[in-house]
Design a protein around this motif. Structure first.
Motif, PDB file in Angstrom:
ATOM      1  N   PRO A  12       0.828  -1.216   0.000  1.00  0.00           N
ATOM      2  CA  PRO A  12       0.000   0.000   0.000  1.00  0.00           C
ATOM      3  C   PRO A  12       0.859   1.262   0.000  1.00  0.00           C
ATOM      4  CG  PRO A  12      -0.044  -1.059   2.166  1.00  0.00           C
ATOM      5  CD  PRO A  12       0.733  -1.970   1.252  1.00  0.00           C
ATOM      6  N   LEU A  13       0.316   2.316  -0.638  1.00  0.00           N
ATOM      7  CA  LEU A  13       1.012   3.602  -0.653  1.00  0.00           C
ATOM      8  C   LEU A  13       0.626   4.376   0.611  1.00  0.00           C
ATOM      9  CD1 LEU A  13       2.765   5.751  -2.026  1.00  0.00           C
ATOM     10  CD2 LEU A  13       0.725   6.500  -3.287  1.00  0.00           C
ATOM     11  N   ALA A  35       6.444   3.593   6.260  1.00  0.00           N
ATOM     12  CA  ALA A  35       5.795   4.241   5.107  1.00  0.00           C
ATOM     13  C   ALA A  35       6.806   4.406   3.970  1.00  0.00           C
ATOM     14  CB  ALA A  35       5.242   5.607   5.532  1.00  0.00           C
ATOM     15  N   PRO A  36       6.419   4.064   2.741  1.00  0.00           N
ATOM     16  CA  PRO A  36       7.348   4.201   1.629  1.00  0.00           C
ATOM     17  C   PRO A  36       7.597   5.649   1.214  1.00  0.00           C
ATOM     18  CG  PRO A  36       5.222   3.373   0.868  1.00  0.00           C
ATOM     19  CD  PRO A  36       5.159   3.416   2.369  1.00  0.00           C
ATOM     20  N   ALA A  37       6.676   6.550   1.527  1.00  0.00           N
ATOM     21  CA  ALA A  37       6.854   7.966   1.152  1.00  0.00           C
ATOM     22  C   ALA A  37       6.739   8.826   2.403  1.00  0.00           C
ATOM     23  CB  ALA A  37       5.801   8.376   0.127  1.00  0.00           C
ATOM     24  N   ILE A  86       8.217  14.268  -4.972  1.00  0.00           N
ATOM     25  CA  ILE A  86       8.858  13.444  -3.927  1.00  0.00           C
ATOM     26  C   ILE A  86       8.111  12.111  -3.796  1.00  0.00           C
ATOM     27  CG2 ILE A  86       9.286  13.276  -1.436  1.00  0.00           C
ATOM     28  CD1 ILE A  86       9.667  16.420  -1.514  1.00  0.00           C
ATOM     29  N   VAL A  87       6.795  12.178  -3.837  1.00  0.00           N
ATOM     30  CA  VAL A  87       6.010  10.936  -3.726  1.00  0.00           C
ATOM     31  C   VAL A  87       6.220  10.067  -4.962  1.00  0.00           C
ATOM     32  CG1 VAL A  87       3.669   9.972  -3.579  1.00  0.00           C
ATOM     33  CG2 VAL A  87       4.291  11.954  -2.185  1.00  0.00           C
ATOM     34  N   ASN A 131      10.101   2.255  -4.698  1.00  0.00           N
ATOM     35  CA  ASN A 131       9.480   1.123  -4.002  1.00  0.00           C
ATOM     36  C   ASN A 131       8.648   0.233  -4.932  1.00  0.00           C
ATOM     37  OD1 ASN A 131       9.911   1.510  -0.847  1.00  0.00           O
ATOM     38  ND2 ASN A 131       9.581   3.539  -1.732  1.00  0.00           N
ATOM     39  N   GLY A 132       8.682   0.527  -6.206  1.00  0.00           N
ATOM     40  CA  GLY A 132       7.905  -0.270  -7.155  1.00  0.00           C
ATOM     41  C   GLY A 132       6.418  -0.208  -6.918  1.00  0.00           C
ATOM     42  N   LEU A 133       5.889   0.972  -6.537  1.00  0.00           N
ATOM     43  CA  LEU A 133       4.450   1.101  -6.228  1.00  0.00           C
ATOM     44  C   LEU A 133       3.691   1.818  -7.334  1.00  0.00           C
ATOM     45  CD1 LEU A 133       4.773   2.246  -2.507  1.00  0.00           C
ATOM     46  CD2 LEU A 133       4.262  -0.040  -3.355  1.00  0.00           C
TER      47      LEU A 133
END
Ligand SMILES: Nc1ncnc2c1ncn2[C@@H]1O[C@H](COP(=O)(O)OP(=O)(O)O)[C@@H](O)[C@H]1O
Ligand SMILES: Nc1ccn([C@@H]2O[C@H](COP(=O)(O)OP(=O)(O)O)[C@@H](O)[C@H]2O)c(=O)n1
Length: 216
Positions: free
Chosen positions: A4-5, A128-130, A206-207, A214-216
């Motif tokens: 999930p993002l 969190a990835p971002a 940035i996101v 993260n390959g999202l």
């Protein structure tokens, strides 16, 4: 299935993090939680019960009993008085503990989420990835908050607004429990010389970079 993002947006008062978080949520179709509202509702709850903001037990009791209805009175919750009360009760570990699960569950929704506050990247969603840490000089932040509050009829002098903001920064960064600090893996975005549109574009980039990474 992709992860999930989760977008963590932290920073000091009136840096623009709420505005950016709300727009990121719209852009990516994600739910958004302004976690400052939880602390503001606890602060206001203590004041309304004629309690003292020095009384940790009273603040913890209010935090444990917090209901969705307590988050509805937007005018009251966004007042200067509520911001000050919020930062007083936010220093109590028991208050933070009482609000932790709700925030973690919000962040862990299967489709992802955007949360803004002070400790999202460090405590609520450390994976969190971002992660963004939004800032601006105290003078610019005081000017923005002054414009926002006087624009709706509140009476406050700019100098008092600046003093309020600086006092709150010091309290939020200096407390022992989940102090306001940029997470090691957060990207710093200084919006001092940016209008809202420019700041949002920078945040979105940035996101986007975090999604690619993260390959999202
Ligand atoms: N880059 C910017 N330039 C000018 N005003 C801004 C900017 N970002 C936010 N604002 C305004 O400043 C005020 C505070 O923004 P907000 O997003 O609520 O900050 P925060 O959530 O960090 O406290 C709002 O009135 C908002 O419209
Ligand atoms: N995740 C969070 C969010 C807010 N807070 C506290 O709640 C106060 C109000 O937060 P807010 O985000 O609504 O304040 P502004 O940045 O909008 O002025 C802050 O000054 C912090 O003390 C916190 O401790 N942790």
């Amino acid at each position: 299935m992709t992860a999930p993002l989760i977008i963590a947006v932290d920073g000091p008062a009136a840096s623009g993090k709420g505005t950016i978080a709300a727009r990121l949520a719209r852009t990516y179709g994600l739910p958004h939680l302004d976690t400052g509202l939880l602390y503001r509702a606890v602060g206001v709850g203590v004041l309304d019960a004629s309690g003292s903001l020095d009384d940790e037990a009273a603040a913890v009791a209010v935090a444990r009993a917090l209901k969705a209805e307590s988050l509805q009175d937007a005018d009251r919750l966004t007042s200067g008085e509520a911001g000050e009360a919020a930062s007083r009760v936010a220093g109590y570990p028991g208050v933070r503990a009482a609000l932790l699960e709700f925030q973690r569950a919000f962040a862990a929704q299967p489709g992802g989420a955007v949360l803004d506050g002070r400790d999202i990247g460090t405590v609520i969603a450390p994976d969190a990835p971002a992660k963004l840490f939004i800032t601006a000089t105290p003078e610019v932040r005081a000017r923005r908050r002054w414009k926002q509050l006087t624009g709706r009829g509140d009476v406050i002098a700019y100098e008092d607004m600046l003093a309020d903001i600086m006092r709150r920064d010091e309290r939020d960064a200096g407390r022992g429990a989940a102090p306001m600090v940029q997470a090691e893996d957060a990207v710093l975005l200084d919006t001092t010389d940016m209008d809202i549109e420019t700041a949002f574009d920078a945040a979105r980039r940035i996101v986007e970079a975090a999604r690619v990474r993260n390959g999202l």
